[in-house]
Design an enzyme around this catalytic site. Structure first.
Site, PDB file in Angstrom:
ATOM      1  N   ALA A  45      12.538 -37.254   1.124  1.00 36.40           N
ATOM      2  CA  ALA A  45      13.001 -38.554   1.640  1.00 36.40           C
ATOM      3  C   ALA A  45      12.869 -39.677   0.616  1.00 36.40           C
ATOM      4  CB  ALA A  45      12.228 -38.906   2.907  1.00 36.40           C
ATOM      5  N   HIS A  87       6.358 -32.725  -4.695  1.00 37.71           N
ATOM      6  CA  HIS A  87       7.783 -32.942  -4.958  1.00 37.71           C
ATOM      7  C   HIS A  87       8.115 -32.347  -6.318  1.00 37.71           C
ATOM      8  CE1 HIS A  87       8.631 -35.509  -1.434  1.00 37.71           C
ATOM      9  NE2 HIS A  87       7.353 -35.812  -1.549  1.00 37.71           N
ATOM     10  N   HIS A 120       1.081 -32.085   0.476  1.00 36.69           N
ATOM     11  CA  HIS A 120       1.768 -31.395   1.586  1.00 36.69           C
ATOM     12  C   HIS A 120       2.271 -30.010   1.172  1.00 36.69           C
ATOM     13  CE1 HIS A 120       5.282 -33.328  -0.201  1.00 36.69           C
ATOM     14  NE2 HIS A 120       5.104 -34.476   0.437  1.00 36.69           N
ATOM     15  N   ASN A 167       5.803 -27.999   1.406  1.00 36.24           N
ATOM     16  CA  ASN A 167       6.904 -28.940   1.582  1.00 36.24           C
ATOM     17  C   ASN A 167       7.267 -29.594   0.255  1.00 36.24           C
ATOM     18  OD1 ASN A 167       5.215 -29.544   4.541  1.00 36.24           O
ATOM     19  ND2 ASN A 167       7.299 -28.768   4.555  1.00 36.24           N
ATOM     20  N   ASP A 198       1.734 -30.016  12.026  1.00 33.24           N
ATOM     21  CA  ASP A 198       2.411 -30.544  13.214  1.00 33.24           C
ATOM     22  C   ASP A 198       3.318 -29.518  13.865  1.00 33.24           C
ATOM     23  OD1 ASP A 198       4.414 -30.459  11.317  1.00 33.24           O
ATOM     24  OD2 ASP A 198       5.065 -32.543  11.592  1.00 33.24           O
ATOM     25  N   HIS A 236       6.580 -29.217   9.971  1.00 30.10           N
ATOM     26  CA  HIS A 236       6.598 -29.145   8.504  1.00 30.10           C
ATOM     27  C   HIS A 236       6.260 -27.740   8.002  1.00 30.10           C
ATOM     28  CE1 HIS A 236       6.702 -33.531   8.577  1.00 30.10           C
ATOM     29  NE2 HIS A 236       6.960 -33.498   7.280  1.00 30.10           N
ATOM     30  N   ASP A 263       0.805 -37.455   6.868  1.00 29.40           N
ATOM     31  CA  ASP A 263       2.037 -37.982   6.261  1.00 29.40           C
ATOM     32  C   ASP A 263       2.753 -38.874   7.276  1.00 29.40           C
ATOM     33  OD1 ASP A 263       3.869 -38.412   4.254  1.00 29.40           O
ATOM     34  OD2 ASP A 263       4.905 -36.491   4.485  1.00 29.40           O
ATOM     35  N   LEU A 279      13.219 -33.546   6.560  1.00 29.84           N
ATOM     36  CA  LEU A 279      12.002 -34.094   7.140  1.00 29.84           C
ATOM     37  C   LEU A 279      11.498 -35.250   6.290  1.00 29.84           C
ATOM     38  CD1 LEU A 279      10.130 -30.863   8.269  1.00 29.84           C
ATOM     39  CD2 LEU A 279      10.692 -32.789   9.758  1.00 29.84           C
ATOM     40  N   ALA A 280      11.075 -36.317   6.962  1.00 28.46           N
ATOM     41  CA  ALA A 280      10.658 -37.541   6.261  1.00 28.46           C
ATOM     42  C   ALA A 280       9.353 -38.035   6.846  1.00 28.46           C
ATOM     43  CB  ALA A 280      11.742 -38.610   6.389  1.00 28.46           C
TER      44      ALA A 280
END
Length: 385
Positions: free
Chosen positions: A138, A191, A212, A215, A244, A247, A270, A303-304
């Site tokens: 995102a 990332h 994360h 992800n 959750d 994710h 997050d 997903l953001a």
């Protein structure tokens, strides 16, 4: 007479629950002692588990506040987070212009927390802008830029930066990591399209963890473990994990738990500005998102962040893995504290900060205490003796 005592609950001391009082002297834990210590204030913990306060290292915002674009409202979020059992957190700023990044850091650094009202900041988590565009998630791709020693000259722990997420495969990333670590900043890979060799090189200059896990990174395969595989395999690394159910599939949560265990997995939310609010349109930094029963997503379905309450993350971890509350507590407190480099939080022991959460039999938050101040107590369990 001490300032406060927590009585009647079972207290988590390292790996075991014991029947005891927690004795607080001003902002610190003085003792975990036999029942009946005299105190000016008493917290009735009957029917509760007494745990170290939760530590969330990745909070983009909550209750309509986004730290990247509206950092001045950090106090409102700190108050809300206490309801979730969070006693310490890292306000997270995602990739933005250099001027907006500096403004957010300056504003959050200058925030003076009133200890009576909410969780405290452990310093800003700079998630970007030194990320791989192929794994932007995102983050606005036009805000990503190569790692720069010039840009991070002022990014030190004593200047308000607690953590930085970076893609270690980018040019000059290793030099930037080494510089940040020398300034007391915890550095995580995220990332990223890094492979094992690039992760190993980053570890050699001080990389401490992964942001994360699973992800926004290349997937694990038999001959290409990627950043996720490298993290599972390297005992030097810890990892933030968003539990959750969206994710990361529960089966992958179990895989990570069995590979890494509570001492290497740090629960994170997050959370974005929609946390605590109804479904609808929100944003994370400059990026518009829609929140519905599929989570928080950009227009293309990416997903953001999440709308995960931290106490729900604890309950989910127990449900997904079958772990005990004591084990989940390590991932909620001690491990994130260690990942962040803070040695005076995350345990109930003499000399540690009196950051404490009480959970009922359903693992719902009953009382939250930050540095000896009761900041959330809807049942009015804290009374003058």
């Amino acid at each position: 007479m001490t300032s406060l005592a927590i009585r009647g609950g079972v207290v988590l001391v390292d790996a075991a629950f014991i029947d005891a009082d927690v004795v607080v002297d001003e902002t610190r834990i003085a003792a975990v002692a036999p029942r009946g210590v005299d105190a000016r204030q008493v917290v009735d913990a009957t029917g509760c588990s007494v745990l170290p306060g939760f530590v969330d290292l990745q909070v983009n915002g909550a209750i309509g506040v986004d730290f990247t674009t509206d950092p001045g409202r950090i106090g409102e979020v700190a108050t809300f987070l206490a309801r979730c059992g969070v006693t310490s957190f890292m306000p997270t700023v995602i990739s933005s212009s250099a001027s907006d990044t500096d403004l957010a850091l300056t504003t959050i650094r200058s925030w003076f927390r009133d200890a009576r009202h909410g969780a405290r900041s452990l310093g800003v988590h700079m998630e970007g802008p030194f990320l791989n565009p192929a794994r932007a998630g995102a983050h606005p791709v036009h805000r990503l830029r190569p790692p720069s020693l010039t840009e991070v000259q002022g990014w030190r722990r004593d200047n308000g930066v607690g953590m930085v997420t970076i893609a270690p495969e980018l040019p000059q990333a290793l030099a930037v990591i080494e510089h940040l670590v020398a300034g007391g900043v915890a550095v995580c890979a995220g990332h990223t399209e890094a492979g094992v060799a690039e992760m190993n090189a980053a570890v050699s200059v001080g990389l401490r963890g992964t942001t994360h896990l699973f992800n926004a990174m290349s997937p694990i395969s038999a001959r290409s473990p990627g950043a996720a595989g490298a993290t599972l395999a390297d005992t030097a690394l810890m990892a933030g994990l968003i539990v959750d159910g969206l994710h990361v599939d529960p089966a992958m949560v179990r895989l990570a738990w069995r590979a890494m265990g509570p001492s290497r997995i740090a629960l994170v939310t997050d959370a974005i500005s929609a946390l605590g609010l109804p479904y609808g349109a929100y944003s994370i930094g400059e990026t518009p998102v829609v929140v519905d029963d599929r989570g928080a997503r950009t227009a293309d379905g990416t997903l953001a962040g999440s709308v995960l309450h931290f106490d729900q993350a604890v309950r989910n971890l127990i449900a997904f893995t079958g772990c005990t509350l004591a084990e989940a507590s390590v991932s909620a407190s001690a491990t994130p504290a260690r990942l962040a480099g803070h040695r005076d939080i995350g345990r109930l022991a003499p000399g540690y900060a009196a950051d404490i959460v009480l959970l009922d039999e359903n693992c719902e938050v009953v009382v939250t205490m930050v540095q000896g101040c009761v900041v959330f107590d809807p049942q009015q369990r804290c009374t003058e003796s």
